[in-house]
Design an enzyme around this catalytic site. Structure first.
Site, PDB file in Angstrom:
ATOM      1  N   ASP A  95       0.796  -1.238   0.000  1.00 59.45           N
ATOM      2  CA  ASP A  95       0.000   0.000   0.000  1.00 59.45           C
ATOM      3  C   ASP A  95       0.829   1.290   0.000  1.00 59.45           C
ATOM      4  O   ASP A  95       0.362   2.332  -0.435  1.00 59.45           O
ATOM      5  CB  ASP A  95      -0.930   0.023   1.224  1.00 59.45           C
ATOM      6  CG  ASP A  95      -0.175  -0.205   2.536  1.00 59.45           C
ATOM      7  OD1 ASP A  95       1.063  -0.332   2.503  1.00 59.45           O
ATOM      8  OD2 ASP A  95      -0.820  -0.263   3.598  1.00 59.45           O
ATOM      9  N   HIS A  96       2.073   1.230   0.456  1.00 66.49           N
ATOM     10  CA  HIS A  96       2.825   2.476   0.656  1.00 66.49           C
ATOM     11  C   HIS A  96       3.585   2.958  -0.575  1.00 66.49           C
ATOM     12  O   HIS A  96       4.053   4.082  -0.592  1.00 66.49           O
ATOM     13  CB  HIS A  96       3.829   2.300   1.805  1.00 66.49           C
ATOM     14  CG  HIS A  96       3.233   2.482   3.173  1.00 66.49           C
ATOM     15  ND1 HIS A  96       2.278   1.640   3.671  1.00 66.49           N
ATOM     16  CD2 HIS A  96       3.452   3.405   4.127  1.00 66.49           C
ATOM     17  CE1 HIS A  96       1.943   2.039   4.888  1.00 66.49           C
ATOM     18  NE2 HIS A  96       2.632   3.119   5.189  1.00 66.49           N
ATOM     19  N   ASP A 160       3.613  -1.084  11.610  1.00 68.05           N
ATOM     20  CA  ASP A 160       3.133   0.231  11.219  1.00 68.05           C
ATOM     21  C   ASP A 160       2.467   0.819  12.457  1.00 68.05           C
ATOM     22  O   ASP A 160       1.729   0.122  13.153  1.00 68.05           O
ATOM     23  CB  ASP A 160       2.121   0.114  10.076  1.00 68.05           C
ATOM     24  CG  ASP A 160       1.797   1.473   9.507  1.00 68.05           C
ATOM     25  OD1 ASP A 160       2.319   1.797   8.422  1.00 68.05           O
ATOM     26  OD2 ASP A 160       1.045   2.231  10.150  1.00 68.05           O
ATOM     27  N   ARG A 448      -1.550  12.353  10.059  1.00 65.35           N
ATOM     28  CA  ARG A 448      -0.304  13.058  10.358  1.00 65.35           C
ATOM     29  C   ARG A 448      -0.143  14.260   9.443  1.00 65.35           C
ATOM     30  O   ARG A 448      -0.500  14.215   8.269  1.00 65.35           O
ATOM     31  CB  ARG A 448       0.893  12.149  10.143  1.00 65.35           C
ATOM     32  CG  ARG A 448       0.920  11.074  11.174  1.00 65.35           C
ATOM     33  CD  ARG A 448       2.282  10.470  11.342  1.00 65.35           C
ATOM     34  NE  ARG A 448       2.193   9.596  12.488  1.00 65.35           N
ATOM     35  CZ  ARG A 448       2.583   8.340  12.505  1.00 65.35           C
ATOM     36  NH1 ARG A 448       3.151   7.821  11.436  1.00 65.35           N
ATOM     37  NH2 ARG A 448       2.457   7.617  13.588  1.00 65.35           N
ATOM     38  N   SER A 643       6.270   7.271  13.107  1.00 67.29           N
ATOM     39  CA  SER A 643       6.241   5.979  12.444  1.00 67.29           C
ATOM     40  C   SER A 643       6.932   4.866  13.230  1.00 67.29           C
ATOM     41  O   SER A 643       7.768   5.098  14.097  1.00 67.29           O
ATOM     42  CB  SER A 643       6.938   6.148  11.096  1.00 67.29           C
ATOM     43  OG  SER A 643       7.309   4.910  10.569  1.00 67.29           O
ATOM     44  N   ARG A 645       8.800   2.824  11.531  1.00 70.98           N
ATOM     45  CA  ARG A 645       9.880   2.411  10.620  1.00 70.98           C
ATOM     46  C   ARG A 645      11.196   2.235  11.368  1.00 70.98           C
ATOM     47  O   ARG A 645      11.739   3.160  11.962  1.00 70.98           O
ATOM     48  CB  ARG A 645      10.021   3.410   9.470  1.00 70.98           C
ATOM     49  CG  ARG A 645      10.383   4.809   9.880  1.00 70.98           C
ATOM     50  CD  ARG A 645      10.291   5.781   8.702  1.00 70.98           C
ATOM     51  NE  ARG A 645       8.902   6.124   8.425  1.00 70.98           N
ATOM     52  CZ  ARG A 645       8.483   7.343   8.058  1.00 70.98           C
ATOM     53  NH1 ARG A 645       9.333   8.331   7.896  1.00 70.98           N
ATOM     54  NH2 ARG A 645       7.208   7.577   7.837  1.00 70.98           N
TER      55      ARG A 645
END
Ligand code: MIC
Ligand code: SF4
Length: 754
Positions: A95-96, A160, A448, A643, A645
């Protein structure tokens, strides 16, 4: 039938006994959060009482979800864990990596070409290890999880931060770094500090322009971006029950923006309706058999002050729509105050673009309410002043809203429908003219709004609002338009007022989709080969990080003292850099390029202590690495907010930063640093931040006796020959100290395989 129904059955089968054991031990009524946590202990029935906010606990989550931008690293790590299959049901969602430029179809075609190598990699790893694969275009991870996998009383982790969205269906769903996902897929326990509990009591009922989004926008204003740190937020009360399940999802989703570990709601009829309408009557039937375990004991909600660490009460009947921003999601302004506040702050008043959708707000209800406003444009002979875009959260929602005529309604106000993906929310938005870096305002229903996040332009003032308010402001083209009170002048010069939005919770004709985009893994994936080309710029196999050298760290250089807000977007920017999420060395070229250097107020411009010249952060760090010199990064409050990440931790690790010292950390980032073998320390005295000087050479003392609850000492050797000695705190437990010593948690799993 729902996916993994047998797993859900077994969770519910164990629940009564596990909860009874916890009740016996704690000798008090239990909140929902406690019921879920205590019924997911990796050791089984509870035998110890955990101290909220203090005890580290090993949990056994029911499932794992990963999205493509983080799954690459998670799976590159998992491939080294030597397992045949993922130990719990797991999924990957593409999706990203899809750019929002022209429109859904063309953008998706482009992504399928541009990221083919990455998609093929993710598909083949998934196939090999028994992981469900959701193809590009299927939807955003959190919507797909809510529609297919979330279940009341369950516990999941996801790579996520907005994994928390599944709290809308009564789960404890927590965002983590890929190394954590790797542990759980390898069948190891997952560790979390037992959270504190925040109770939010919702009284009254939403009506008119107010929506679930406004609840969380208000909560963010109350708690700020760090007020939820280390806590789980549990919502309850008549207001909670009268709200849709997807509305609850929106509230939980943005719990990430207050730093909360997660948020959740007790099982109720809205959840049952949602489960049935998304084809999971079997889960609803099962949940009904353990209903009492899927919400708190009544005493907790009757006297919340006795059972929660903090209680907030919000009367939904009086709740005003809010607009939060710019640049931070907790700057909450009630819509009636926006005129004043916007003028006082000199925010650009013209709204250039309104964007709805994303993982936060793209339910059928959201879209139907926004469409009820778009419809009024033609009816009242208005003209939409701003550009308007929609990013549906899933193919299931997109196909359904198309069938029900909403896409057509949006078309009539000139909307662009982007692919079912993150798109503009994560900077994958080719916004014409953004490169001119002009000051401007946009309004969106995402979560965000950090500087430069959506379009790469640091001067874009991004405001977060509900889909309804976003649509109204886009129609008016003004940030200071209050649709509750203000009027508009239509094409005929008449004064008209927008009617309050109306919508439907769930499609009366049911959901529809021709192809939801799911690919099941092979029964036996042992013969599936996963190929990573050594010449690839997108993927790189991981080499183990080196273990600790066994001594104190002497002569570290200060790389950067970051000033003010330093989110994971500042540490490892997304947008164009998402391309390199599977290639550690390449993505390291974005390390800290968004952080503001305290000493010159510039971004990506730090002093290289080896030659006194100013250069880009990754360049300077690469020179230190080449010389074998370690370095220190200093940060302010809530460092690493945002995030999940882990690149934000792996990049400094890869380039030779040894210590990150801050006033405070965001939860996921702190864990990510620990997992990767870094030292994440905090100032015992926050004022010591001021003692760090640009030319400091730094020694970290005490590592040879590194132990839980024992502070370390840092000596700052200044250029003028003077020095300061400061105390650094840490939260490492014994296990985490082993991760540090081994050079990262993965090295320990690797060893156990070898
Ligand atoms: C985000 O919303 O910032 C992201 C992009 O979804 C991240 C994950 C990532 O950086 O890949 C998140 O929230 O964890
Ligand atoms: Fe994607 Fe945005 Fe949701 Fe993150 S917050 S998962 S980028 S839509």
């Amino acid at each position: 039938m729902a996916f993994d129904i047998n797993m859900i059955k077994s969770v519910y089968a164990n629940m009564p006994e596990r909860i009874a054991a916890a009740r016996q031990l704690l000798q008090k009524p239990l909140t929902l959060t406690e019921k879920i946590l205590y019924s997911h202990l990796s050791a089984g029935n509870a035998t110890t009482t955990y101290e909220r906010g203090n005890s580290y606990v090993d949990f056994a989550p029911d499932r794992v979800a990963m999205q493509d931008a983080t799954a690459q690293m998670a799976l590159l790590q998992f491939m080294q864990a030597g397992r045949k299959q993922a130990a719990v049901p797991s999924t990957v969602h593409c999706d990203h990596l899809i750019n929002a430029k022209i429109g859904a179809e063309k953008d998706l075609d482009f992504a399928n070409q541009e990221s083919k190598e990455v998609y093929d990699f993710l598909a083949s790893v998934s196939n090999k290890y028994g992981i469900g694969f959701w193809k590009p275009g299927a939807g955003i991870i959190h919507q797909v999880v809510l529609e297919n996998y979330a279940f009341p009383g369950g516990m999941m982790i996801g790579t996520d931060s907005h994994t928390v969205n599944a709290g809308g269906l009564g789960m404890v769903a927590i965002g983590v770094g890929g190394a954590d996902a790797c542990d759980v897929m390898a069948g190891l326990p997952w560790e979390l500090k037992f959270p504190k509990l925040i109770g939010v009591k919702l009284t009254g009922q939403l009506s008119g322009w107010a929506s679930p989004k406004d609840v969380i926008l208000k909560v963010a204003g109350i708690l700020t971006v760090k007020g939820g740190t280390g806590a789980i937020v549990e919502y309850f009360g008549e207001g909670a029950e009268s709200m849709s399940c997807t509305g609850k999802g929106t509230i939980c989703n943005m719990g990430a923006e207050i730093g909360a570990t997660t948020s959740t709601f007790g099982y109720d009829e809205s959840m049952e309706r949602y489960l049935r309408s998304t084809g999971r009557a079997d889960v609803a039937d099962l949940a009904n058999t353990v209903k009492a375990h899927l919400t708190a004991d009544p005493e907790c909600y009757a006297n919340p002050e006795m059972y929660f660490d903090q209680v907030i009460e919000i009367n939904l009947s009086e709740l005003e729509p809010h607009i939060n921003g710019p640049f931070t999601p907790d700057l909450a302004t009630p819509i009636s105050k926006m005129k004043e506040v916007a003028a006082a702050n000199n925010w650009p008043l013209t709204v250039e673009v309104g964007l709805i959708g994303s993982c936060t707000n793209s339910s059928y209800e959201d879209i139907s309410r926004a469409a009820s406003l778009a419809k009024q444009v033609a009816e009242k002979q208005l003209k939409t002043k701003a550009e308007f875009t929609i990013t549906p959260g899933s193919e299931l929602v997109r196909a359904t809203i198309e069938r029900d005529g909403f896409i057509n309604t949006f078309d009539q106000i000139g909307a662009t429908v982007f692919a079912n993906a993150c798109g503009p929310c994560i900077g994958m938005w080719t916004r014409m003219g953004a490169e001119k870096k002009e000051r401007n305002s946009i309004v969106h229903s995402f979560n965000r709004n950090f500087a430069a996040r959506q379009d790469g332009n640091p001067n874009t003032h991004a405001f977060v609002a509900s889909p309804e308010i976003t649509t109204a402001l886009a129609i008016a083209g003004r940030l200071d338009f209050n649709p509750l009170t203000d009027t508009l002048v239509n094409e005929k010069g008449e004064t008209v007022k927008l009617d309050a939005p109306t919508g439907v919770e769930l499609p009366s004709k049911g959901f529809t989709a021709e192809d939801i985009g799911y690919q099941a893994p092979a029964e036996d994936g042992s013969s599936v080969e996963v190929v990573v080309a050594p010449s690839s710029s997108r993927l790189q196999l991981l080499a183990p990080f080196t273990a600790w050298e066994g001594t104190d760290l002497k002569g570290l250089k200060l790389l950067i003292k970051a000033k003010g807000k330093c989110t994971t977007d500042h540490i490892s920017m997304a947008g164009p850099w998402l391309k390199f999420r599977g290639h550690l060395d390449n993505i390291s070229n974005n390390m800290l390029i968004g952080a503001v250097n305290f000493f010159n107020e510039k971004t990506n411009c730090v002093k290289n202590q080896l030659n006194g010249q100013y250069d880009e952060v990754p360049q300077v760090q690469r020179q230190y690495k080449a010389e074998g010199i370690g370095s220190l990064v200093v940060g302010d409050e809530n460092y690493g907010e945002g995030s999940s990440r882990e690149h934000a931790a792996m990049e400094p690790r890869h380039l030779g930063v040894r210590v990150v010292l801050t006033k405070s950390f965001a939860r996921i980032h702190e864990t990510n640093l620990k997992k990767q073998g870094m030292l994440a320390l905090t100032f015992a005295n926050k004022a010591d931040y001021d003692k760090i000087q640009e030319d400091d050479s730094i020694d970290l003392i005490g590592l040879t006796n590194f132990a839980p609850d024992q502070a370390l000492t840092m000596v700052l050797n200044h250029k003028d020959g003077s020095s300061d000695s400061i105390i650094c705190n840490h939260t490492y437990n014994a296990q985490q100290i082993e991760w540090f010593k081994a050079g990262g948690a993965l090295n320990i799993i690797r060893k156990s395989v070898a």
